[in-house]
Design a protein around this motif. Structure first.
Motif, PDB file in Angstrom:
ATOM      1  N   THR A   4       0.849  -1.084  -0.015  1.00  0.00           N
ATOM      2  CA  THR A   4       0.034   0.010  -0.134  1.00  0.00           C
ATOM      3  C   THR A   4       0.794   1.194  -0.110  1.00  0.00           C
ATOM      4  OG1 THR A   4      -0.171  -0.186   2.399  1.00  0.00           O
ATOM      5  CG2 THR A   4      -2.014  -1.116   1.167  1.00  0.00           C
ATOM      6  N   THR A   5       0.140   2.358  -0.410  1.00  0.00           N
ATOM      7  CA  THR A   5       0.871   3.604  -0.568  1.00  0.00           C
ATOM      8  C   THR A   5       0.223   4.375   0.145  1.00  0.00           C
ATOM      9  OG1 THR A   5      -0.581   4.362  -2.318  1.00  0.00           O
ATOM     10  CG2 THR A   5       1.313   3.379  -3.044  1.00  0.00           C
ATOM     11  N   PRO A   6       0.971   5.872   0.492  1.00  0.00           N
ATOM     12  CA  PRO A   6       0.289   6.648   1.415  1.00  0.00           C
ATOM     13  C   PRO A   6      -1.247   7.152   1.063  1.00  0.00           C
ATOM     14  CG  PRO A   6       2.371   7.504   0.829  1.00  0.00           C
ATOM     15  CD  PRO A   6       2.221   6.299   0.221  1.00  0.00           C
ATOM     16  N   VAL A 168      -2.095   4.653 -11.909  1.00  0.00           N
ATOM     17  CA  VAL A 168      -2.911   5.348 -11.152  1.00  0.00           C
ATOM     18  C   VAL A 168      -2.810   6.910 -11.916  1.00  0.00           C
ATOM     19  CG1 VAL A 168      -1.875   4.561  -9.025  1.00  0.00           C
ATOM     20  CG2 VAL A 168      -0.364   6.179 -10.115  1.00  0.00           C
ATOM     21  N   MET A 169      -3.867   7.577 -11.571  1.00  0.00           N
ATOM     22  CA  MET A 169      -4.103   8.841 -12.190  1.00  0.00           C
ATOM     23  C   MET A 169      -2.980   9.867 -12.135  1.00  0.00           C
ATOM     24  SD  MET A 169      -7.335   8.465 -12.767  1.00  0.00           S
ATOM     25  CE  MET A 169      -8.561   7.260 -12.296  1.00  0.00           C
ATOM     26  N   SER A 170      -2.101   9.976 -11.087  1.00  0.00           N
ATOM     27  CA  SER A 170      -1.089  10.904 -11.214  1.00  0.00           C
ATOM     28  C   SER A 170      -0.194  10.730 -12.083  1.00  0.00           C
ATOM     29  CB  SER A 170      -0.516  10.942  -9.657  1.00  0.00           C
ATOM     30  OG  SER A 170       0.170   9.720  -9.494  1.00  0.00           O
ATOM     31  N   ARG A 171       0.243   9.225 -12.520  1.00  0.00           N
ATOM     32  CA  ARG A 171       1.165   8.867 -13.541  1.00  0.00           C
ATOM     33  C   ARG A 171       0.812   9.467 -15.019  1.00  0.00           C
ATOM     34  NH1 ARG A 171       6.051   8.808 -11.618  1.00  0.00           N
ATOM     35  NH2 ARG A 171       6.691   8.063 -13.580  1.00  0.00           N
ATOM     36  N   THR A 433      -2.317   0.889  -4.350  1.00  0.00           N
ATOM     37  CA  THR A 433      -1.120   0.047  -4.342  1.00  0.00           C
ATOM     38  C   THR A 433      -0.245   0.463  -5.575  1.00  0.00           C
ATOM     39  OG1 THR A 433      -2.436  -1.666  -5.556  1.00  0.00           O
ATOM     40  CG2 THR A 433      -2.279  -1.855  -3.165  1.00  0.00           C
ATOM     41  N   ASN A 434      -0.193   1.749  -6.126  1.00  0.00           N
ATOM     42  CA  ASN A 434       0.738   2.190  -7.137  1.00  0.00           C
ATOM     43  C   ASN A 434       0.230   1.403  -8.409  1.00  0.00           C
ATOM     44  OD1 ASN A 434       2.451   3.895  -7.850  1.00  0.00           O
ATOM     45  ND2 ASN A 434       4.104   2.716  -7.644  1.00  0.00           N
ATOM     46  N   GLY A 435      -0.933   1.156  -8.443  1.00  0.00           N
ATOM     47  CA  GLY A 435      -1.293   0.596  -9.941  1.00  0.00           C
ATOM     48  C   GLY A 435      -1.127  -0.887 -10.077  1.00  0.00           C
ATOM     49  N   SER A 436      -1.083  -1.436  -8.920  1.00  0.00           N
ATOM     50  CA  SER A 436      -1.236  -3.072  -9.217  1.00  0.00           C
ATOM     51  C   SER A 436      -2.168  -3.619  -9.842  1.00  0.00           C
ATOM     52  CB  SER A 436      -1.023  -3.707  -7.622  1.00  0.00           C
ATOM     53  OG  SER A 436      -1.000  -5.073  -7.783  1.00  0.00           O
ATOM     54  N   LEU A 437      -1.931  -4.392 -10.911  1.00  0.00           N
ATOM     55  CA  LEU A 437      -2.896  -5.298 -11.587  1.00  0.00           C
ATOM     56  C   LEU A 437      -3.572  -6.304 -10.955  1.00  0.00           C
ATOM     57  CD1 LEU A 437      -1.022  -5.300 -15.120  1.00  0.00           C
ATOM     58  CD2 LEU A 437      -2.716  -3.894 -14.436  1.00  0.00           C
TER      59      LEU A 437
END
Length: 502
Positions: A4-6, A168-171, A433-437
Motif C-alpha cells: 500500500t501507498t500513503p 494511477v491517475m497521477s502518472r 497500491t501504486n497501480g497493481s494489476l
C-alpha cells in the motif's frame, strides 16, 4: 498490506471523517451538518460553473470522436503485437456493468416519466413532451457520459500498458508535471480519485439496496420496504461481492458481467415483444434521429434568459455525477482494455453502451410512456406515493408474468450491485497500491468493508443524499485534472509519432 501507498491511509482517514460527519444528527450541528455544507458547496459550483461542466463534457466528446478518425487511432494500448485480453462480449459486458448498469435499472422508467411531466421546454403531458422526455433520457445516458469515462480510461490504459507506468491517475500527468507527480501533487490527485470512488459507489450501493428492498416488498406483502430490509440487503450483497472479489478479475467480475448482459437482454426482449413493439421501435428510431440532430444544441443548453433551473437540476447534475464516477469507471475500463487500438477502444466505449442505453430507455421508458399516455396507467402517481424505486415494478404490473419479471429485475439489480461493488474494490485496490494489476485480497477486503459500511451508516442516518452531493463536489477539481489528461495524452501521442517517423 506492505504494497500500500500513503494514498491508502489518507483515503481511509478521509472516509472515516466523512462517515462520522454524516452520522452526526442535524439537530446537533444544523449549520455545519454534512447535508447543509455539501449542498451549499454543490449549489455554488452548479450556479457559478454550470457552463464549465457543459463546455468540458462537450470538449471531452469532441476529443474522443477526433481520436477515432485521427492518425493516432492505430496506436495500441500495449505492445505493438499485443492481442486484447478479453473477447468483445466479455469486454462490453464488463465496461457496461461497471459503468451504469444499476443506474439504468433505477432510472429506465423514472427519468422519462419525470421529463414527461416536467419537460425542459414546452407543455407537459403532451406528445411533444413525450418526444423531449425520450430525447433527454438518451442525452443524459448517451455519448457524453461515455466520453467522460473514455478520456480517463484511455489515458490510464495508454500510460500503463504502452508506457509501462503505474496505473494511477497521477502518472498520467507525468509529461506535464514531471517528478512533482511523485510527491504531494501526485498524492493529492490519487486521493481525490479514491475519494470520488468511495463515496460515489457507496451512494449507488445505498440506492441499489433501496430498489431491491422495494422490489422484494412488491413481490411479497410480508416483506416491508423499510430500513431493516435495506440493511439486510446490504449485508447479503456485501458478503456476495466480497466472495466475488477474492476470486479475481477473470472469474468473479467476468462471470457476473456476462450474467448481467444476459439478464438485461432477456428482460428487454420480453418487454419489447410483450408490449407495444411497433411503438417502442418507432420511439427508438425517431428519438435516435432527434438525439443526433439536436446533440449540439442540447450539449450547450442553459436557458439563462428564462432563468430556468432545469438544466442545472438535470444535465449539469448528471455531468458532474459522471465526472465524479470517472476515476472508478475509467480505471476499470482501462484495466480490461489492454491490447486494443485507440480507434477500436473509442468506438467500443462510445457507441456500444450508448446504443444499448438508447434501446433500454426506448423499451422501458417507452413502455411507461405508452401506458401513461394511452392506457391511463398512473405510473407517476405510484412513484410519488411509493417512491422512485417502485417505478419499474409498477410497469411490470401491466404485463403478463409480472411476478417473474419483477423477480428477474431484482436478480439483475443484485448482479449489477455485486459487479459494481466488486469492480470498485478492485479499482480502489489498484489506486492505493501504486497501480497493481492484481491488488491483494486484504486490500480489496478493506475497501469492500469501508464501502458497505459507508452505504449502511448513511442510509441509517438519512445522509445518503448528503453523501451523493459530497461525492459530486469532487467532480469540479477532477474536471480540471481530466483536461490536463487530454493535453498530456496529445503531447505523448505526438511525441510517439515523431519517434516512429524517425
Amino acid at each position: 498490506m506492505r504494497e500500500t501507498t500513503p494514498v491508502f491511509y489518507i483515503s481511509i482517514v478521509i472516509a472515516i471523517l466523512f462517515i462520522g460527519w454524516g452520522v452526526i444528527p442535524e439537530s446537533v450541528w444544523p449549520q455545519f451538518h454534512l447535508a447543509q455544507v455539501s449542498a451549499a458547496i454543490q449549489d455554488f459550483l452548479v450556479h457559478k460553473f454550470g457552463w464549465f461542466y457543459l463546455l468540458a463534457a462537450t470538449f471531452f466528446l469532441i476529443f474522443c470522436i477526433t481520436m477515432i478518425f485521427s492518425k493516432y487511432g492505430n496506436i495500441r494500448l500495449g505492445a505493438d503485437d499485443e492481442k486484447p485480453e478479453y473477447s468483445y462480449r466479455t469486454w462490453f459486458g464488463m465496461l457496461f456493468s461497471a459503468g451504469m448498469g444499476i443506474g439504468l435499472v433505477f432510472w429506465g422508467v423514472a427519468e422519462p416519466m419525470y421529463h414527461f411531466y416536467s419537460p425542459p421546454v414546452g407543455e407537459a403531458e403532451t406528445a411533444e413532451a413525450g418526444r423531449v422526455a425520450m430525447r433527454y433520457a438518451f442525452f443524459h445516458w448517451g455519448l457524453h457520459p461515455w466520453a467522460i469515462y473514455a478520456v480517463v480510461a484511455l489515458a490510464l490504459a495508454y500510460f500503463q500498458f504502452r508506457k509501462k507506468e503505474p496505473g494511477v491517475m497521477s502518472r498520467v500527468l507525468y509529461p506535464l508535471f514531471g517528478e512533482r507527480v511523485n510527491g504531494l501533487t501526485g498524492i493529492a490527485v490519487d486521493t481525490l480519485a479514491v475519494y470520488a470512488t468511495i463515496f460515489g459507489v457507496a451512494t449507488s450501493l445505498g440506492l441499489g439496496a433501496i430498489q431491491i428492498s422495494g422490489g422484494l416488498s412488491h413481490l411479497s406483502p410480508n416483506i416491508q420496504n423499510n430500513l431493516t430490509t435495506q440493511m439486510i440487503v446490504i449485508l447479503v450483497v456485501t458478503i456476495l461481492f466480497m466472495l466475488s472479489a477474492q476470486t479475481g478479475l477473470n472469474k468473479g467480475i467476468k462471470i457476473l458481467s456476462d450474467t448481467n448482459v444476459m439478464l438485461a437482454v432477456l428482460l428487454m426482449v420480453f418487454l419489447l415483444f410483450a408490449g407495444s413493439t411497433n411503438f417502442i421501435m418507432d420511439v427508438f428510431t425517431a428519438t435516435l434521429g432527434s438525439y443526433v440532430q439536436n446533440l449540439p444544441s442540447m450539449s450547450l443548453r442553459l436557458r439563462p434568459f428564462e432563468q430556468s433551473e432545469w438544466p442545472r437540476v438535470w444535465t449539469i447534475f448528471y455531468w458532474a455525477w459522471w465526472i465524479a464516477w470517472a476515476p472508478f469507471v475509467g480505471s476499470f475500463i482501462a484495466r480490461v482494455s489492454r491490447g486494443r487500438t485507440v480507434r477500436e477502444f473509442m468506438i467500443g466505449v462510445l457507441l456500444v453502451p450508448t446504443i444499448f442505453s438508447a434501446l433500454w430507455f426506448s423499451v422501458f421508458g417507452g413502455s411507461a410512456l405508452y401506458l401513461e399516455m394511452f392506457e391511463q396507467a398512473d405510473i407517476m402517481n405510484t412513484m410519488n406515493e411509493l417512491g422512485i424505486e417502485m417505478a419499474l415494478f409498477s410497469v411490470f404490473n401491466h404485463f403478463p408474468l409480472s411476478t417473474i419479471l419483477s423477480g428477474l429485475a431484482i436478480l439483475l439489480i443484485c448482479t449489477f450491485f455485486v459487479t459494481s461493488a466488486d469492480s470498485a474494490t478492485f479499482v480502489l485496490g489498484m489506486q492505493t497500491t501504486n497501480g497493481s494489476l492484481n491488488p491483494s485480497n486484504s486490500v480489496k477486503f478493506t475497501w469492500g468493508i469501508i464501502q458497505a459500511a459507508t452505504a449502511a451508516i448513511l442510509l441509517w442516518t438519512g445522509g445518503l443524499q448528503a453523501l451523493q452531493t459530497a461525492s459530486i463536489i469532487a467532480a469540479f477539481p477532477f474536471t480540471i485534472i481530466m483536461i490536463f489528461m487530454v493535453i498530456s495524452l496529445l503531447h505523448s501521442f505526438k511525441k510517439e509519432m515523431i519517434v516512429k517517423k524517425k
